[in-house]
Design a protein around this motif. Structure first.
Motif, short mmCIF file in Angstrom:
data_model
loop_
_atom_site.label_atom_id
_atom_site.label_comp_id
_atom_site.label_asym_id
_atom_site.label_seq_id
_atom_site.Cartn_x
_atom_site.Cartn_y
_atom_site.Cartn_z
N ILE A 53 62.44 -119.84 -54.56
CA ILE A 53 63.85 -119.41 -54.58
C ILE A 53 63.92 -118.13 -53.75
N ASN B 27 71.26 -121.97 -49.76
CA ASN B 27 71.50 -120.76 -50.55
C ASN B 27 72.53 -120.94 -51.67
N GLU C 29 71.87 -116.45 -65.27
CA GLU C 29 72.15 -116.00 -66.64
C GLU C 29 72.14 -117.17 -67.63
N GLY D 135 72.08 -122.18 -54.52
CA GLY D 135 71.49 -121.98 -55.84
C GLY D 135 70.93 -123.26 -56.44
N ASP E 154 66.74 -115.48 -51.15
CA ASP E 154 68.08 -115.19 -50.70
C ASP E 154 68.22 -115.44 -49.19
N THR F 223 64.10 -124.06 -49.35
CA THR F 223 63.48 -125.33 -49.72
C THR F 223 63.30 -126.18 -48.46
#
Ligand SMILES: Nc1nc2c(ncn2[C@@H]2O[C@H](COP(=O)(O)OP(=O)(O)OP(=O)(O)O)[C@@H](O)[C@H]2O)c(=O)[nH]1
Ligand SMILES: [Mg+2]
Length: 420
Positions: free
Chosen positions: A183, A166, A311, A168, A185, A190
């Motif tokens: 992907i 988790n 972002e 990222g 939460d 994976t």
């Protein structure tokens, strides 16, 4: 080690048709046949070159055709031969047709014909006989070979993404390459490694995203450490620590311990330490976590790279640092007995948006550079064309996803500003 593979269809050129023609002029109103021969069709040739490093190109374009031969002309003119088509692949590529290996290209410059062009047809000049003094026929050109080929390349990833579940890792891979890993939460999203090819300036780097590690992975906890062998051969690790973790120092050391538990080599591999999801935190909090992480990693605070993959923040810096680390790292030579797993490398990502300020984004990536460089911003039609290309590539869609307001957003491409 990974196996990059893809199928491609090759089609050698058809031979040009022979020509039916007769000499006709004032002196020779009923002259003899003078139809020329058709040219040969071009071959398809596969050639190894050091300038190529993956097969990703052949996942995008699937059909490769050599040129046809040109038909014969009057006046005994032969048609031109079709040009050969040369397909460039990285050294180490094996070409198969069904189960047969038809080429094993190990050296730079080595090549093999994988599909032969068809012969051209003969013109009617060739067919004069007692039966046909004025033959009104000629041969057709023959079709070229067509085949479905498999290209295979064994490769070693350059960068391994490691971290707790988790953290990222897959999100980062999806941002720096066009790989589309799952992907979510929760931990252990994976389950098997994902590969992505990352282009950064003139470098092509293969990133491997592996399942998350937990305490005890080297004793088989979680998904265990079996995937670590895939990153043992990389030139550098990118170690992601989730900035929202309560204790980032512990998150870091947990993973380091497992790496060291797996092998000495991994423990000493050059690493880039990254604080991920950093946009979640307020500045003071972030500073504190950066400090804690730096202390745990025994590096300077400034060496901890801050990113927020969602972002697209900090990505450019991360790639710059990673490229620098790799340039200093030794190249790994594969061992003969090394196990390999099949993971096709996803094709290249071409552009990404980096926020600069509110409603201002810089368009980056190799395609973005090309767009910026090729567009004459003085010409309205050139700018229109650029907008269309950006729209087709999904840049505006991406802006929408990022919540940028239409009509009030500035995109910077090649140093020029566009409004969206
Ligand atoms: N806000 C925010 N969320 C992020 C960012 N990066 C990842 N996430 C979220 O964090 C969660 C985990 O991301 P993954 O990329 O699946 O994490 P992973 O490290 O690959 O996880 P495993 O495969 O389980 O080891 C997902 O819900 C992501 O959307 C980020 O930069 N910002
Ligand atoms: Mg993942």
């Amino acid at each position: 080690m990974f196996l990059d593979y893809t199928t491609v269809q090759v089609q050698a050129g058809r031979g040009g048709d022979g020509r039916v023609s007769f000499l006709r002029n004032r002196h020779n109103p009923r002259g003899g046949p003078d139809g020329g021969d058709g040219g040969r069709g071009g071959d398809v040739i596969v050639q190894a070159s050091h300038n190529s490093s993956t097969l990703s190109k052949y996942r995008v374009k699937k059909v490769w055709k050599a040129e046809m031969g040109v038909a014969g002309g009057p006046n005994k003119c032969s048609g031109k031969n079709g040009q050969d088509l040369i397909i460039i692949v990285p050294p180490g590529t094996i070409v198969r047709r069904g189960d047969d290996v038809i080429a094993d290209l190990t050296e730079d410059g080595q090549s093999a014909v994988v599909a032969r062009g068809g012969n051209g047809g003969r013109g009617n000049t060739h067919f004069v006989s007692s039966t046909y003094q004025a033959p009104k026929f000629a041969e057709l050109g023959l079709p070229g070979d067509a085949a479905e080929l498999v290209f295979e390349l064994k490769l070693i990833a350059d960068v391994g993404l490691v971290g707790l579940p988790n953290a990222g890792k897959s999100t980062l891979l999806s941002v720096v390459s066009s790989a589309r890993p799952k992907i979510a939460d929760y931990a252990f999203t994976t389950l098997t490694p994902n590969l992505g090819m990352v282009r950064y300036h003139d470098n092509e780097l293969i990133f491997a995203d592996i399942p998350g590690l937990i305490e005890g992975a080297s004793e088989g906890k979680g998904l265990g450490d079996e995937f670590l062998r895939h990153v043992e051969r990389t030139r550098a690790l990118v170690h992601l620590v989730d900035a929202t973790d309560e204790d980032v120092a512990k998150s870091f050391t947990t993973v380091r311990k497992e790496l060291a538990g797996y092998s000495e080599k991994l423990a000493h591999k050059p690493s880039v330490v990254v604080l991920s999801k950093s946009s979640y935190l307020l500045e003071d909090e972030l500073k504190l976590k950066r400090k804690q992480l730096a202390r745990a990693a025994k590096i300077k605070m400034a060496e901890v790279v801050l990113i927020s993959a969602q972002e697209h923040m900090g990505i450019d810096e991360l790639l710059a640092v990673t490229t620098r680390v790799i340039a200093e790292a030794p190249v790994y030579e594969a061992a003969e007995d090394e196990q390999i797993i099949d993971v096709p490398v996803e094709s290249v990502v071409d552009w990404y948006l980096e926020p600069e300020a509110d409603n201002r984004f810089v368009l980056k990536g190799n395609v973005a550079d090309r767009w910026g460089g090729r567009t004459n911003f003085q010409q309205d039609q050139a700018v229109e064309r650029l907008r269309r290309a950006m729209s087709r590539a999904g840049v505006f869609r991406r802006l929408k996803q990022l919540g940028a307001p239409e009509g009030k957003t500035t995109i910077i491409v090649g140093g020029h500003e566009l409004t969206w």
